[in-house]
Design a protein around this motif. Structure first.
Motif, PDB file in Angstrom:
ATOM      1  N   UNK A  27       0.189   7.984   7.616  1.00  0.00           N
ATOM      2  CA  UNK A  27       1.478   7.377   7.329  1.00  0.00           C
ATOM      3  C   UNK A  27       1.543   7.156   5.829  1.00  0.00           C
ATOM      4  N   UNK A  28       2.573   7.726   5.199  1.00  0.00           N
ATOM      5  CA  UNK A  28       2.713   7.585   3.750  1.00  0.00           C
ATOM      6  C   UNK A  28       4.148   7.912   3.347  1.00  0.00           C
ATOM      7  N   UNK A  29       4.450   7.712   2.079  1.00  0.00           N
ATOM      8  CA  UNK A  29       5.745   8.157   1.577  1.00  0.00           C
ATOM      9  C   UNK A  29       5.799   9.688   1.650  1.00  0.00           C
ATOM     10  N   UNK A  76       0.867  -1.179   0.000  1.00  0.00           N
ATOM     11  CA  UNK A  76       0.000   0.000   0.000  1.00  0.00           C
ATOM     12  C   UNK A  76       0.899   1.224   0.000  1.00  0.00           C
ATOM     13  N   UNK A  77       0.297   2.392  -0.157  1.00  0.00           N
ATOM     14  CA  UNK A  77       1.074   3.628  -0.254  1.00  0.00           C
ATOM     15  C   UNK A  77       0.673   4.672   0.771  1.00  0.00           C
ATOM     16  N   UNK A  78      -0.570   4.622   1.235  1.00  0.00           N
ATOM     17  CA  UNK A  78      -1.092   5.634   2.153  1.00  0.00           C
ATOM     18  C   UNK A  78      -1.942   4.946   3.218  1.00  0.00           C
ATOM     19  N   UNK A  79      -1.702   5.317   4.467  1.00  0.00           N
ATOM     20  CA  UNK A  79      -2.562   4.899   5.563  1.00  0.00           C
ATOM     21  C   UNK A  79      -3.097   6.172   6.208  1.00  0.00           C
ATOM     22  N   UNK A  80      -4.343   6.466   5.930  1.00  0.00           N
ATOM     23  CA  UNK A  80      -5.020   7.654   6.455  1.00  0.00           C
ATOM     24  C   UNK A  80      -6.151   7.179   7.359  1.00  0.00           C
ATOM     25  N   UNK A  81      -6.099   7.588   8.626  1.00  0.00           N
ATOM     26  CA  UNK A  81      -7.101   7.119   9.588  1.00  0.00           C
ATOM     27  C   UNK A  81      -7.694   8.296  10.339  1.00  0.00           C
TER      28      UNK A  81
END
Length: 249
Positions: A228-230, A178-183
């Motif tokens: 959390x992401x690049x 995956x590339x993006x963890x948005x919560x």
């Protein structure tokens, strides 16, 4: 020779994961009883081990009664014995064990074990993060994806990837799944401290959704959101989150 803090975190996360698999495969627990037994077993091991190995440090665990004396401590171990209890009980791969050390509120080091994947990702042994594909992938809750994350994914043309625990989602970014963890659905300090420490050590962007740092060892352990992401995607995602938040007011 005594283990470093980072090596201790990784060792304890790995052993706790092995204990959890043993509890599950014992065949003596079913349904909710399995989750309770797993939580209790892993929590007892982690808490006893940390108190034995780092007796001067404070401790915060999801499964332990909170001792607010930790607020006066500089070094606080923050653990989640089973992150993703439902996934653990279903023998899925997307659950985790979190062991982290926060120093003066900063997630300094940690380890996230993914026992059913046979992996432990650790802050002291970063691995190369694979390059992002043309179509970005955003991990979201497999049971209750946040509307804000779905809206941002639509705005940037990202594919939604349903997944279980917070630790599994964060590690999916490191592993190139995956590339993006948005919560935005709310968590607690133990849900994100170890994933944040490991993600930071791998050179990823880690913040609240307003771009401010995640701060740990607070009196109120609730943490509303995180990203959390690049690093190359952070400004774009934060800008789209701001647009979604402004539109919802």
């Amino acid at each position: 020779m005594a283990m470093t803090d980072a090596a201790l975190a990784a060792h304890l996360a790995q052993v706790a994961g092995q204990l959890l698999i043993a509890v599950r495969t014992s065949g003596v627990f079913a349904d909710k009883a399995l989750g309770k037994a797993g939580d209790a077993t892993a929590n007892q091991f982690l808490c006893h081990a940390l108190r034995a190995q780092r007796p001067e440090d404070a401790l915060l665990s999801e499964e332990e009664k909170d001792n607010l004396e930790r607020l006066a401590a500089s070094r606080v171990w923050i653990v989640d014995p089973v992150d993703g209890t439902r996934e653990y009980g279903e023998a899925r791969a997307d659950w985790a064990v979190h062991v982290a050390l926060a120093v003066d509120g900063v997630p300094m080091l940690g380890a996230v074990a993914l026992p059913d994947q046979g992996r432990v990702l650790r802050s002291d042994q970063p691995v190369p993060v694979p390059p992002a594909p043309e179509v970005l992938r955003m991990v979201v809750s497999r049971t209750r994806p946040a509307p804000e994350a779905e809206a941002v994914a639509a705005m940037i043309g990202a594919e939604l990837v349903p997944m279980g625990s917070a630790g599994a989602k964060a590690m999916a970014v490191i592993l190139g799944e995956a590339d993006i963890y948005l919560h935005t659905g709310g968590q607690y300090e133990w849900d994100s401290c170890a994933p944040a420490a490991v993600a930071l050590a791998h050179g990823l962007h880690v913040s609240r959704i307003d771009g401010t740092p995640l701060v740990y060892n607070q009196a109120d352990t609730y943490m509303p959101d995180l990203l959390i992401c690049r690093k190359e995607h952070a400004d774009m995602v934060l800008a789209r989150v701001a647009e979604v938040s402004a539109a919802s007011r």
